[in-house]
Design a protein around this motif. Structure first.
Motif, PDB file in Angstrom:
ATOM      1  N   PRO A  97      -5.266  -5.282   3.022  1.00 55.85           N
ATOM      2  CA  PRO A  97      -4.799  -4.962   1.752  1.00 55.85           C
ATOM      3  C   PRO A  97      -3.410  -4.559   0.842  1.00 55.85           C
ATOM      4  O   PRO A  97      -3.064  -5.170   0.195  1.00 55.85           O
ATOM      5  N   SER A  98      -2.129  -5.010   1.941  1.00 57.53           N
ATOM      6  CA  SER A  98      -0.790  -4.649   1.745  1.00 57.53           C
ATOM      7  C   SER A  98      -0.898  -6.311   1.105  1.00 57.53           C
ATOM      8  O   SER A  98       0.225  -6.584   0.703  1.00 57.53           O
ATOM      9  N   ASN A  99      -1.543  -7.148   2.410  1.00 57.95           N
ATOM     10  CA  ASN A  99      -0.315  -8.152   2.192  1.00 57.95           C
ATOM     11  C   ASN A  99      -1.213  -8.919   0.995  1.00 57.95           C
ATOM     12  O   ASN A  99      -1.207 -10.374   0.567  1.00 57.95           O
ATOM     13  N   ARG A 100      -3.008  -8.552   0.751  1.00 61.34           N
ATOM     14  CA  ARG A 100      -3.329  -9.026  -0.659  1.00 61.34           C
ATOM     15  C   ARG A 100      -2.969  -8.650  -1.519  1.00 61.34           C
ATOM     16  O   ARG A 100      -2.006  -9.297  -2.900  1.00 61.34           O
ATOM     17  N   ALA A 101      -2.228  -7.227  -1.527  1.00 60.66           N
ATOM     18  CA  ALA A 101      -1.422  -6.669  -2.693  1.00 60.66           C
ATOM     19  C   ALA A 101       0.287  -7.585  -2.743  1.00 60.66           C
ATOM     20  O   ALA A 101       0.594  -7.952  -3.984  1.00 60.66           O
TER      21      ALA A 101
END
Length: 202
Positions: A97-101
């Protein structure tokens, strides 16, 4: 492989380092205008030199930019974006999720700036453009039907043409009468239109 043709795919660490609108702007300005100092970037962006210096160091920590060693002083450091292309990975379901954001922030801001430079060009009055440059540009859009294999073939052909042009005219910094130009090539499939449910409309 020449330096111009090298392609770097940003890893998770670089994406997160770049995932800030001001850093994307700084990175874009270094690409667009060449080497800059924290002070010159601050003047262009409307920030303090302390702020731009902080973001420059964050970008340099992930090798997104580098110091120009033979230029500047201990108090006034010059920074540049290394030659070569980068691949901006879009948000992917396999990412955390953090990399996608982070990917969403970088791609959204990058293409927002890209669109803004196009609009600046389209809205620039003739009085602000030297006569010899007024009809030199080209903005063209075509729509056609292609299969995936045909689209891949067109993509390869366009890439070959752009690479040949870049190779032909590289190293012209400082040539009399030359200015930086933006060479763009885009091809992408259009998603099917979303149909509205009339039952949900008032």
């Amino acid at each position: 492989m020449t330096e111009n043709r090298q392609v770097r795919t940003l890893d998770a660490g670089a994406l997160k380092a770049l995932a800030h609108p001001l850093r994307v702007r700084i990175y874009d300005l270094l690409s667009e205008r060449g080497p800059q100092t924290a002070s010159s970037l601050a003047a262009l962006i409307g920030e303090t030199s302390g702020s731009t210096s902080y973001h420059l160091r964050a970008l340099a920590a992930h090798d997104l930019i580098r110091e120009v060693r033979d230029r500047g002083t201990a108090r006034e450091r010059w920074w540049e974006r290394p030659r070569g292309r980068i691949n901006l990975p879009g948000p992917d379901d396999s990412m955390s999720p953090s990399n996608r954001a982070a990917a969403q922030i970088v791609t959204s801001e990058f293409f927002r700036l890209r669109h803004q430079t196009l609009m600046d060009y389209l809205n620039r009055p003739d009085s602000e453009q030297p006569e010899e440059w007024r009809d030199a540009g080209l903005v063209m859009t075509s729509t056609l039907e292609l299969t995936p294999a045909q689209m891949a073939e067109v993509t390869a052909e366009m890439s070959s043409v752009v690479n040949a042009i870049v190779e032909r005219y590289k190293g012209q910094e400082g040539v009399s009468g030359a200015r930086r130009v933006s060479l763009r090539a885009e091809i992408f499939d259009q998603a099917p239109p979303r149909m509205h449910d009339a039952r949900n409309e008032e």
